[in-house]
Structure formats: C-alpha cells, structure tokens
Scaffold this motif. Structure first.
Motif, PDB file in Angstrom:
ATOM      1  N   VAL A   1      -3.262  -1.678  -9.217  1.00  0.00           N
ATOM      2  CA  VAL A   1      -3.818  -0.452  -8.644  1.00  0.00           C
ATOM      3  C   VAL A   1      -4.912  -0.793  -7.631  1.00  0.00           C
ATOM      4  CG1 VAL A   1      -5.244   1.588  -9.184  1.00  0.00           C
ATOM      5  CG2 VAL A   1      -3.220   1.069 -10.563  1.00  0.00           C
ATOM      6  N   ARG A   2      -5.781  -1.727  -8.019  1.00  0.00           N
ATOM      7  CA  ARG A   2      -6.861  -2.129  -7.083  1.00  0.00           C
ATOM      8  C   ARG A   2      -6.283  -2.774  -5.810  1.00  0.00           C
ATOM      9  NH1 ARG A   2     -11.777  -0.937  -8.603  1.00  0.00           N
ATOM     10  NH2 ARG A   2     -12.438  -1.050 -10.787  1.00  0.00           N
ATOM     11  N   ALA A   3      -5.214  -3.550  -5.988  1.00  0.00           N
ATOM     12  CA  ALA A   3      -4.595  -4.215  -4.830  1.00  0.00           C
ATOM     13  C   ALA A   3      -4.014  -3.185  -3.855  1.00  0.00           C
ATOM     14  CB  ALA A   3      -3.501  -5.170  -5.303  1.00  0.00           C
ATOM     15  N   ILE A   4      -3.370  -2.153  -4.386  1.00  0.00           N
ATOM     16  CA  ILE A   4      -2.820  -1.090  -3.528  1.00  0.00           C
ATOM     17  C   ILE A   4      -3.955  -0.384  -2.777  1.00  0.00           C
ATOM     18  CG2 ILE A   4      -1.657   1.175  -3.526  1.00  0.00           C
ATOM     19  CD1 ILE A   4       0.004   0.110  -5.953  1.00  0.00           C
ATOM     20  N   ALA A   5      -5.048  -0.100  -3.493  1.00  0.00           N
ATOM     21  CA  ALA A   5      -6.190   0.591  -2.865  1.00  0.00           C
ATOM     22  C   ALA A   5      -6.801  -0.268  -1.756  1.00  0.00           C
ATOM     23  CB  ALA A   5      -7.238   0.912  -3.927  1.00  0.00           C
ATOM     24  N   ALA A   6      -6.870  -1.587  -2.004  1.00  0.00           N
ATOM     25  CA  ALA A   6      -7.436  -2.498  -0.996  1.00  0.00           C
ATOM     26  C   ALA A   6      -6.534  -2.554   0.237  1.00  0.00           C
ATOM     27  CB  ALA A   6      -7.615  -3.886  -1.599  1.00  0.00           C
ATOM     28  N   GLU A   7      -5.242  -2.621  -0.010  1.00  0.00           N
ATOM     29  CA  GLU A   7      -4.267  -2.695   1.077  1.00  0.00           C
ATOM     30  C   GLU A   7      -4.337  -1.430   1.943  1.00  0.00           C
ATOM     31  OE1 GLU A   7       0.581  -2.952   1.332  1.00  0.00           O
ATOM     32  OE2 GLU A   7      -0.390  -3.517  -0.549  1.00  0.00           O
ATOM     33  N   MET A   8      -4.547  -0.296   1.290  1.00  0.00           N
ATOM     34  CA  MET A   8      -4.638   0.983   2.003  1.00  0.00           C
ATOM     35  C   MET A   8      -6.043   1.225   2.554  1.00  0.00           C
ATOM     36  SD  MET A   8      -1.842   2.349   2.310  1.00  0.00           S
ATOM     37  CE  MET A   8      -2.471   3.872   3.002  1.00  0.00           C
ATOM     38  N   GLU A   9      -6.953   0.270   2.295  1.00  0.00           N
ATOM     39  CA  GLU A   9      -8.350   0.383   2.724  1.00  0.00           C
ATOM     40  C   GLU A   9      -8.991   1.681   2.225  1.00  0.00           C
ATOM     41  OE1 GLU A   9      -8.336  -0.182   6.944  1.00  0.00           O
ATOM     42  OE2 GLU A   9      -7.822  -2.301   6.800  1.00  0.00           O
TER      43      GLU A   9
END
Length: 395
Positions: A179-187
C-alpha cells in the motif's frame, strides 16, 4: 459506472483505496468525517483532525475526485463518547473502534453516502468481502485481510448483511508495504504518513483526562492478591449441567480486601481495566503488578504480580442474548446448539480454539486454553477459517 464514496481519513490506507477504485473504473467521491471538536483532551500535534482533513483534500485533488467534509461530531458524541462514559462508569471497558464502525462509518456516514447516489461506501480497512449463496440468496462474507500482520476484520465484527452489501474494501488483498509503495509511486502526500493511533477519528487522547471530563476522580485503595490465595486452589465444584459448569468458568471472582494486602492508592477504579499494568504507581514488587479486577461500587482495585498471575486467566466468557451478533445470520445457533470456532477477545490477538454454546439467556464461549484479561465491555469475535461470522459484547 458505479459511484463509490470513500471515507478519506487523511491516512495512506484510505488514499490508496480511493486510487485503486478509480483504476477499477468507479466514479469516486472523497468524504472526510469530522467527528471531534474538543482539542483540550487530544495530545497536541498527534493526528489533529485539521491536518488530516488537509491531507485528505490534497489526495482528492491529486486524484482529481470531488471532495467534501461532513461534520458528524454530534452523532459521534451521542453514539460513541456518551456510550464510552456510561460503560467506564459501570466498570466496563468499551471498544470505541468497533462501535465507530457499526454506528458511524457504516451507518450515519453510509446513509449520507447513499443519499449522494452512491452504490457503495469504501474504507481503507485491511479485510476482504466475499459472497456465497445460501438457499438461492446472496450472502455476504467478512474475510480477514491478506496481510496477517494488519488484518482489521475484528474492528468490523458488528457489521450486518445490509452494511456489508454496500461496502468495499479495496486494499484487503494487499500488505501494508504494498500500500505504501503504491502511494509513493502515485506521489500521494500520505505515502510516508505514520499510522494514526488512538480513538477512531479523534486521534491520540489522554484517556484519564478524557474520562475525567465526566467521571470525577475519587480516592480508593489498591490491594494485591497473592497467587497462593486459596481462592485459586480450591476444589472445582461438580455441576449437573454443561450450562452451570460454563457459568462457573465464566464468572468473575468476588474479591474482598481481606484476601490481600493494601499496596497503594488510586484516583478512581473506573479509570482502570483488567490486565492493565501502567498507571498504578506502585513500586517495590519483584514482578510488575497487573490489574486483576476492579470494583466500581466500592472503588477498589485488585492486583496480582506478574503476567502469569492466576487472577488474570479464565477459560470461558458469557455474551448476553441481546448482545450476540451474527454477520452470517444463516449460521445463528439455536438454544442447546454448539459450534467449534477460532476466536479472539482483542485486536491483534492470535486466534484461539473455542466452542460456542448457545443457551436461552445467551452464549458461552469456552476456550481450549485459559485466556488472559478477558475484559467486560470488549468484543469477542469468532471465525470459521478466514471468515468472521459473528461477535458479541463480553458481559
């Protein structure tokens, strides 16, 4: 294109939930719930609602979805806060998160969402929704989250079929790092934000100060009960029925001051809960003292040394008939019926082998192994495999 209202809390989980729904082709609307006004009891800078609503707004802007704030503080005070005070006053320990989901997020909030033409309400809970068919009808299932470390199905243990039907849990198949990785990718601004602790949507609250607003401090005594006390080592009575034997196993020990020795003073028995270790301010014992019982009538606290003190453990608990709740109503037990389940009495506890025994006046949950700090007012939830099928308030 189905419309989904996402409860954007300003945290990473609900942010990613909104993004995933958008990717799946839903029309997504973000709604932030404001549930609290009184900043005097929240610990400063820890999750104030203002910062959270700003983060929620930034996420909505980034995703290009409509956003608004709804003020539910009146309903929250009435359904959650007042209930909490009443429970603490009775010497019980409520679980505001479970209640907040049942009474606010999936009731008051859900009704607002549906009035906006939503087909579903979505949250950032780590749990999954399943469907099965019983007698030709669709039945909805509440399944534990794929991330064992974060599974939050317990907090939704009081939901109904009607509430589940309209709910979506987009991140239930993911782990927290994913979940954190998706949020980081989406900035997304929430990508690295710490998980909020404390009361559902209030933030971190100093509980004694919070309770002191309503429940006046009053001096009382703390007693220590020795683990060699004969009450723990007396012969077990024999009973004519299973129900009587279970009632004995689930019953609370009636402690009296003369069973132990006075070791300290406190400001109010209603501020303490069974199993609590911090806040007693009694030193000089070889092992830490744990609260084994409170008596709000006499304003007395009973403690025992060490986490393995016999006063902490019981093999069974009771749920009154009116407090037994089945998510899977098709599985409801009739009087005299039993069911083998896995159960937990608090969030994050490992599931425990147990048997449900339904009787006329309520249900006993009998555990294979004795459980520590079974606490009145908390919820017991029972599972079949990874499905949470029912729950009840421990009485």
């Amino acid at each position: 294109m189905k419309r989904v209202v996402v409860g954007l809390s300003g945290g990473v989980d609900s942010s990613v939930a909104a993004y995933l729904l958008q990717q799946q082709g839903y029309e997504v609307i973000g709604l932030f719930m404001k549930n609290w006004h009184d900043d005097s009891v929240t610990i400063s800078n820890e999750c104030p609602w203002l910062e959270d609503s700003n983060d929620a707004l930034l996420v909505a802007e980034k995703l290009g979805i409509p956003f608004q704030t709804v003020d539910l503080s009146e309903q929250y005070k009435e359904k959650i806060v007042d209930y909490m005070f009443a429970e603490y006053e009775k010497g019980r320990t409520p679980n505001p998160d479970v209640l907040c989901n049942r009474e606010i997020k999936f009731d008051v909030f859900m009704k607002i969402a549906l009035s906006l033409g939503a087909d579903y309400v979505a949250t950032g809970h780590y749990c999954r929704k399943g469907e099965t068919e019983v007698d030709g009808k669709t039945v909805y299932q509440l399944l534990s989250g794929s991330d064992n470390n974060k599974d939050q199905s317990y907090f939704l243990c009081q939901l109904s079929q009607q509430q589940l039907e309209k709910s979506l849990f987009p991140i239930g198949e993911l782990t927290k790092p994913e979940v954190r990785a998706i949020a980081a990718e989406m900035e997304l601004v929430t990508a690295d934000k710490k998980d909020s602790q404390g009361l559902c949507f209030i933030g971190k609250v100093r509980l004694p100060e919070f309770l002191q607003q309503k429940l006046q401090p009053k001096d009382g005594l703390i007693f220590e009960i020795n683990s060699t006390q004969e009450i723990y080592h007396s012969e077990k009575p024999t009973y004519d029925s299973v129900e009587e034997a279970l009632a004995f196993e689930a019953s609370a020990i009636g402690y009296k001051p003369e069973m132990g020795k006075q070791v300290g003073k406190h400001q109010g028995a209603h501020y303490f809960t069974v199993g609590q270790r911090k806040g007693l301010n009694v030193g000089g014992t070889p092992e830490a003292l744990f609260v084994i019982a409170t008596d709000v009538e006499t304003n007395t606290i009973y403690t025992g040394q060490g986490s393995s003190h016999p006063g902490l453990f019981k093999k069974a608990l009771f749920v009154e008939k009116s407090e037994v709740h089945w998510i899977r109503t098709d599985m409801t037990l009739k009087s005299g019926e039993t069911m083998k389940v896995m159960a937990r009495i608090r969030y994050r506890q490992e599931l425990q082998k147990a048997t449900l025994h339904q009787f006329e006046n309520g249900m006993y949950v009998a555990f294979e192994n004795p459980q520590s700090a079974i606490t009145e007012g908390q919820f017991v939830a029972w599972y079949l495999n990874d499905e949470l099928v029912g729950s009840g308030v421990i009485s």
